[in-house]
Write an enzyme that holds these catalytic residues in place. Structure first.
Site, mmCIF file in Angstrom:
data_model
loop_
_atom_site.group_PDB
_atom_site.id
_atom_site.type_symbol
_atom_site.label_atom_id
_atom_site.label_comp_id
_atom_site.label_asym_id
_atom_site.label_seq_id
_atom_site.Cartn_x
_atom_site.Cartn_y
_atom_site.Cartn_z
ATOM 1 N N LYS A 215 0.791 -1.464 0.049
ATOM 2 C CA LYS A 215 0.242 -0.023 -0.023
ATOM 3 C C LYS A 215 0.897 1.148 0.086
ATOM 4 O O LYS A 215 0.298 2.211 -0.346
ATOM 5 C CB LYS A 215 -0.943 -0.082 1.207
ATOM 6 C CG LYS A 215 -0.416 0.244 2.616
ATOM 7 C CD LYS A 215 -1.289 0.007 3.680
ATOM 8 C CE LYS A 215 -0.584 0.120 5.003
ATOM 9 N NZ LYS A 215 -1.175 -0.496 5.856
ATOM 10 N N ARG B 257 -7.398 -0.169 17.614
ATOM 11 C CA ARG B 257 -7.997 0.076 16.264
ATOM 12 C C ARG B 257 -9.009 -0.990 15.884
ATOM 13 O O ARG B 257 -9.689 -1.430 16.760
ATOM 14 C CB ARG B 257 -6.910 0.227 14.934
ATOM 15 C CG ARG B 257 -7.480 1.128 13.769
ATOM 16 C CD ARG B 257 -6.398 1.251 12.746
ATOM 17 N NE ARG B 257 -6.009 -0.109 12.127
ATOM 18 C CZ ARG B 257 -5.134 -0.188 11.143
ATOM 19 N NH1 ARG B 257 -4.401 0.878 10.879
ATOM 20 N NH2 ARG B 257 -4.624 -1.237 10.753
#
Ligand SMILES: *Cc1c(COP(=O)(O)O)cnc(C)c1O
Length: 356
Positions: free
Chosen positions: A37, A132
């Site tokens: 990414k 998260r």
């Protein structure tokens, strides 16, 4: 004609970093999913990951998973971001495996697979303190129930994130907790898991110290391969290349100016109110690169004595008083990006990539 700003990326150094990470992990019984990414799954860089020995490719964005699918690498593709319900048709069609943390998502993924007549795998994420994504430890049973009712969605394993939101660091103890969560999932599912995914680049420090518990057999690694850095543990990784890529930007103005802007003063273009120490009149270079291209705070100038003062959407201001020879109009200056700067560069339509 060269187009600036541009990022020069070393094919060889990325490949070597991938090779070293894959080999070192293999020695500890760990497979590596190469996370691309940071460069938006840019195909030449993806190929360096593959040449370096990555046998699985991972990205957080479905657009990048789609691009990887188009490359026909033959390698399994792992979606890193827990999917949006709105993208599940694409996930079922294009990803081999996805991280998940919500039972309803698994339910709907099952329906998509039914529609396609296909199957897919998921890795169930557990939150061990970074806050998260991920299940709390007492929620494994509900997820297992949903998975048992979803014959087309096979649970490949369990995983955890560190250092993504809360800066929580991996520890052997936390990984043991992940292993036991995995064992509980296995009991509840009635079949064995194949993947115990113990984090990302920040887990390599534990690997070096040989503190990764037996049974953790998978890591998802991006930053270490791309930059040789570990931002969470605040270190450069000594057995990897750091100078894998460099940003080139062009000087568009050079002038000596005061170091403190004129009064009266409001906020800058981004609503900030920066402070300006008075250092007298200084030689300043303006570069044709700005916040639309890169995270300016994530750059380190190569030129000795150069100091980044800041920037606006299209300009970067550099104190060049102590740079010798002083930069001139049209000069190309070089900067080393951190991971945040790299992410921004690779998603900016204004920045070019060039393999060297
Ligand atoms: C980005 C990401 C990784 C890779 O992290 P690096 O620090 O680049 O190694 C791993 N897992 C998830 C879920 C991610 O989003």
């Amino acid at each position: 004609m060269n187009r600036y700003p541009r990022l020069l990326v070393s094919r060889e150094k990325i490949r070597e970093n991938a090779f070293r990470v894959v080999r070192r992990c293999a020695e500890g019984g760990i497979a590596v999913a190469g996370v691309v990414k940071g460069v938006c799954a840019y195909p030449p860089v993806v190929r360096s990951f593959i040449e370096g020995g990555c046998r699985e490719l991972a990205d957080s964005r479905m657009a990048n998973i789609a691009a990887l699918r188009k490359m026909k690498t033959g390698l399994p593709l792992l979606l890193l971001r827990i999917p949006m319900l709105s993208e599940l048709p694409l996930v079922a069609e294009l990803a081999d495996c996805s991280l998940v943390s919500m039972a309803p998502t698994v339910n709907l993924l099952e329906k998509e697979c039914e529609f396609l007549g296909s199957t897919m795998e998921v890795i169930v994420m557990f939150d061990l303190g970074d806050l998260r994504e991920g299940l709390c430890l007492n929620e494994a049973e509900e997820m297992a129930e949903t998975l048992r009712a979803s014959p087309r969605v096979r649970c490949r394993g369990v995983g955890v994130n560190f250092g993504c939101w809360g800066g929580t660091l991996p520890t052997a103890e936390k990984l043991l907790t992940l292993l036991s969560a995995g064992r509980e999932m296995e009991r509840a599912l009635g079949y064995p898991l194949t993947v115990f995914s113990g984090g990302s680049t920040s887990s390599l420090l534990l690997l070096e110290k040989q503190e990764i518990p037996e049974g953790i057999n998978h890591l998802r690694i991006g930053e270490a391969i791309l930059l040789g850095e570990d931002v969470t543990s605040i270190r450069s990784i000594p057995w990897l290349h750091q100078n894998t890529m460099v940003l080139e930007a062009e000087v568009v103005e050079v002038r000596r100016k005061p170091s403190v802007p004129a009064e009266p003063r409001g906020a800058d273009a981004f609503g900030g109110q920066p402070r300006f120490p008075d250092r007298g009149r200084r030689l300043r270079a303006i570069l044709g690169v700005g916040r639309q291209d890169v995270k300016i705070e994530g750059l380190v100038p190569e030129a000795e004595g150069a100091l980044i003062l800041g920037g606006s959407s299209d300009h970067m201001i550099l104190d060049a008083e102590d740079v010798s020879p002083p930069p001139a109009l049209g000069d190309i200056l070089r900067f080393r990006p951190d991971y945040g700067a790299l992410l921004a560069l690779s998603t900016s339509p204004y920045a070019a990539f060039k393999m060297v």
